[in-house]
Structure formats: structure tokens, C-alpha cells
Design a protein around this motif. Structure first.
Motif, PDB file in Angstrom:
ATOM      1  N   PHE A  16       0.905  -1.334   0.036  1.00  0.00           N
ATOM      2  CA  PHE A  16      -0.175   0.123   0.048  1.00  0.00           C
ATOM      3  C   PHE A  16       0.843   1.319  -0.042  1.00  0.00           C
ATOM      4  O   PHE A  16       0.228   2.181  -0.359  1.00  0.00           O
ATOM      5  CB  PHE A  16      -1.061  -0.051   1.346  1.00  0.00           C
ATOM      6  N   SER A  85      -4.751  -5.014   3.764  1.00  0.00           N
ATOM      7  CA  SER A  85      -5.723  -4.115   3.676  1.00  0.00           C
ATOM      8  C   SER A  85      -5.934  -3.751   5.100  1.00  0.00           C
ATOM      9  O   SER A  85      -6.014  -2.488   5.601  1.00  0.00           O
ATOM     10  CB  SER A  85      -7.266  -4.899   3.275  1.00  0.00           C
ATOM     11  N   VAL A  95     -10.149   1.510   3.062  1.00  0.00           N
ATOM     12  CA  VAL A  95     -10.109   0.219   2.236  1.00  0.00           C
ATOM     13  C   VAL A  95     -11.272  -0.665   2.313  1.00  0.00           C
ATOM     14  O   VAL A  95     -11.582  -0.895   3.302  1.00  0.00           O
ATOM     15  CB  VAL A  95      -8.732  -0.672   2.542  1.00  0.00           C
ATOM     16  N   HIS A 144      -8.889   1.546  -3.655  1.00  0.00           N
ATOM     17  CA  HIS A 144      -7.448   1.315  -2.728  1.00  0.00           C
ATOM     18  C   HIS A 144      -7.714  -0.523  -2.775  1.00  0.00           C
ATOM     19  O   HIS A 144      -6.712  -1.049  -2.846  1.00  0.00           O
ATOM     20  CB  HIS A 144      -7.676   1.682  -1.445  1.00  0.00           C
ATOM     21  N   GLY A 145      -8.789  -0.869  -2.609  1.00  0.00           N
ATOM     22  CA  GLY A 145      -9.149  -2.337  -2.451  1.00  0.00           C
ATOM     23  C   GLY A 145      -8.671  -2.814  -3.780  1.00  0.00           C
ATOM     24  O   GLY A 145      -8.114  -4.037  -3.842  1.00  0.00           O
TER      25      GLY A 145
END
Length: 404
Positions: A16, A85, A95, A144-145
């Protein structure tokens, strides 16, 4: 107890940390919500994806070692996506867990079953947006996921493409014919199945020969004669219940295979215990790793000893005899069903200790069913269960952070 760190993504923070800035990745307007029944089916996306994996295994007539590998890769991708996540959320990032999980799962499923990539893409959309449709996630969370899931899937697929499975079908030179040595059997006289599967990379156990089962009895020894006598007695007195057990556990081509049967059992327990999909993903991942590593370890032992099947001995003793189940094209010792079952039962016993007794009994039933079916010696099941249990011990140690 099995929800430890990632299995294949070694440094979650790097995933991330490298994501692009949010405005560049926000999706367009989401699609319209689907039928409420479909939306409800995605409330546990981990189990939903495992169900789709089992459908793929059935549709493609996947053999047990490949099925165990596919189950492992999918389950590990889902679990590792959730681990990343979680760390991203702890760092202040929005997320959607279900989006990350579904993106990773869809890509890995398309890798292991490329003919079904269209189905995976269709299902990915529902899994991606499910949390948003239920007002449990924002557009930023979905964005973001997606990125996290895609990056995790890429890491899992990179691991898989270098795991040696593409070379596992190489035909090895058959050993010279001799009493007690495996040879292709009736009715198909097929070449040995996956003779080099021992070369496939494991996740938790290291080199499979470390767990190799002890040598079977010498052919013609008193110990082996006792095995033959026990087998003949079992075949002569099969009850309706034993025949039903053999049929239940047969799990041949076009089924979910023995690894898939244990995934189904895990799903039953997950539902019965009301677990969330994060816990479900962790259990599926540990189970998948145990099934995959058990396959590699079992096949290493099989092709180390090349032990003869019962049908080979019975051809001389009683030429009219036929097994209830067609004999698989690989050596007898140890039983793959027993190895899968021993590994799965022990992993699930840790996750569901209240069901441990039943799970171990089911593993014993699976092992015995192969004797009833006429395709294994009793010792094959005993050795397979023990091998599976030793695989499970290493997997559980890794999953709980207690490995050396």
C-alpha cells in the motif's frame, strides 16, 4: 487461532505504500446494485470464491494435486489481501476488504483456470462493489481495495509460475518390473500421474522428503502377508455401509476431489459457528496450504517407494476379482485421500476444537474407504493419515506464529 501473518506476500506495508494518489484511481460511477439475493450471496466473499473454485475444479476434471494447489493459491491470495488491507487501514487509508479480497481472488482464479477467466471477471464486479452497495465502504475504499487486491494477486501468481508445477507431469522412467513394484493397472493401464509432483514448491513444510513416510513392509514379508490377508478379509465381507463409505469418498474425475470435500466441510463449520469472512479466509488459507503441502509430500513418498497396488497382487490370487473403484494411476503407498484428510482434519481441529473428534473420525473414514473400494492396503491409509498430521503441525505452527 489461524489468522497469523501473510503466507506469500512478505512485506505487506510495501504494497500500500506504493499506491498512486487517490484522485488518480477513483473509479467511475458504480454499477447498479444486483438482485438482493445475489448481493446477500456476497456477504461472505471468501466462501463465495471458494464455491466458485470448486465449480471450476468439477468443470475441468482437475486432479487432486492440481486441485489442492488451486485451492491454496486462491485462499492464500484472499487472506494475504486482507492482511495488507488491515495494515493499510491502520495507516489511515480507506480500504474495502471485500474489494481487495475479490480482486485478488478473481485474478488468481483466472490464472489457475484460464478457460473460466470470463466467469471470474463477471463475479469480480459483484465482489468488488458488494460492500459499497451495502453502504459499508466508500469509493475511495473500493479504489484502494482494487489496487491492493491486484498487487497481492500479482505476487501470488509470480510465486505460482515459478513453483515447478508445470514440470510435474514429466514422465519418469518406470522401475523394472518386480514383485511389489507398481506398474500401470487395469482397465486403462495409464501412465503414472504427476510423477514429479514432489518437485513442486511447498509453502510451509520445506523439502517434502523431510516428512517422507517410513518404508512399507517388504513384499512377501510376514508383515505384508498380514496386509494382504486383511485386505482380502475386508473385500470378502463388505457391508452396505462400507460400500456407501467407499462411494462417498471416491471423489474421482468431475467432482470437487478430496481436497474440495474438505473445503466443503470447512464451509459447513464456518456457517455453523457464524464466522465472518476475515476468519473464514484465514481458515481457508491454512487449510489450502495444508492440502497443497500434503499433496507434494504424499506424492514424494509415493514415487520414492513405487509400492504395488492391491489389484496387482489380486490378479494372481483371484483373477476374477475387481475393485469397487477404479485404481488411480499412481503408486499405492501412502494413500492420497488419507494424507489430504489427515492434514485437513488436524488444521480444522485447531480452528474448531469442538468438532475435533468428528473431524478426525471423518479422516479415518476417508482412509478406510479406500481399502473398502479395493484400491489401497490398510497400511496406506495409516501412513497417509500420519503424514498429513505432520504436514498440518507445520502449517499450524506457521499460521499461529510458532514456527521456528
Amino acid at each position: 487461532p489461524l489468522s497469523g501473518g501473510p503466507w506469500l506476500v512478505r512485506e505487506p506495508a510495501t504494497v500500500f505504500a506504493a499506491l498512486p494518489p487517490l484522485p488518480a484511481v477513483l473509479p467511475a460511477a458504480p454499477p447498479a446494485p444486483p438482485d438482493p439475493q445475489l448481493l446477500e450471496a456476497w456477504r461472505d466473499p471468501a466462501s463465495r470464491w471458494m464455491e466458485l473454485e470448486l465449480r471450476a475444479i468439477r468443470a475441468e476434471w482437475t486432479d487432486p494435486p492440481h486441485a489442492a494447489r488451486a485451492i491454496m493459491l486462491l485462499a492464500v491470495a484472499m487472506h494475504d489481501a486482507l492482511v495488507v488491507s488491515s495494515e493499510a487501514r491502520a495507516a489511515g487509508m480507506a480500504v474495502s476488504d471485500s474489494t481487495a479480497l475479490s480482486t485478488a481472488a478473481a485474478r488468481v482464479l483466472a490464472y489457475t483456470h484460464p478457460l473460466l477467466s470470463g466467469m471470474a471477471a463477471t463475479e469480480e464486479e459483484a465482489g468488488t462493489w458488494a460492500a459499497y452497495w451495502r453502504q459499508e465502504s466508500s469509493l475511495a475504499g473500493v479504489a484502494h481495495g482494487r489496487l491492493i487486491g491486484a498487487t497481492v494477486a500479482d505476487a501470488v501468481i509470480a510465486w505460482a509460475t515459478a513453483d515447478g508445477s508445470a514440470d510435474a507431469t514429466a514422465v519418469l522412467e518406470l522401475p523394472a518390473p518386480a514383485p511389489g513394484v507398481w506398474a500401470p493397472t487395469a482397465p486403462d493401464f495409464a501412465a503414472p500421474q504427476e510423477p514429479a509432483w514432489s518437485r513442486v514448491r511447498t509453502v510451509a513444510i520445506g523439502a517434502p522428503e523431510q516428512l517422507r513416510a517410513p518404508a512399507p513392509p517388504a513384499w512377501g514379508s510376514p508383515e505384508m502377508e498380514a496386509q494382504l490377508a486383511a485386505f482380502v478379509r475386508a473385500q470378502a465381507g463388505l457391508t452396505a455401509e462400507q460400500r456407501a463409505q467407499a462411494d462417498h469418498w471416491a471423489a474421482g474425475g468431475g467432482t470437487v476431489t478430496p481436497p474440495g470435500m474438505w473445503v466443503e466441510r470447512a464451509r459447513e463449520l464456518i456457517i455453523a459457528h457464524g464466522l465472518g469472512y476475515g476468519e473464514a479466509a484465514a481458515i481457508y488459507a491454512a487449510l489450502g496450504v495444508a492440502l497443497h503441502d500434503a499433496a507434494v509430500a504424499c506424492w514424494e513418498t509415493k514415487y520414492h517407494y513405487w509400492f504395488a497396488r492391491p489389484i496387482q497382487a489380486m490378479a494372481e490370487r483371484d483373477p476374477a476379482w475387481r475393485p469397487m473403484i477404479k485404481t488411480p494411476p499412481h503408486p499405492s503407498y501412502p494413500s492420497g485421500h488419507a494424507a489430504f484428510s489427515g492434514a485437513a482434519a488436524e488444521v480444522l481441529a485447531v480452528a474448531f476444537p469442538d468438532a475435533a473428534t468428528d473431524l478426525r473420525q471423518e479422516a479415518q473414514d476417508a482412509a478406510r474407504s479406500r481399502v473398502y473400494g479395493g484400491i489401497h492396503w490398510p497400511i496406506d491409509g495409516e501412513a497417509g493419515l500420519e503424514l498429513g498430521a505432520r504436514v498440518a503441525a507445520r502449517v499450524v505452527a506457521r499460521a499461529t506464529g510458532n514456527s521456528e
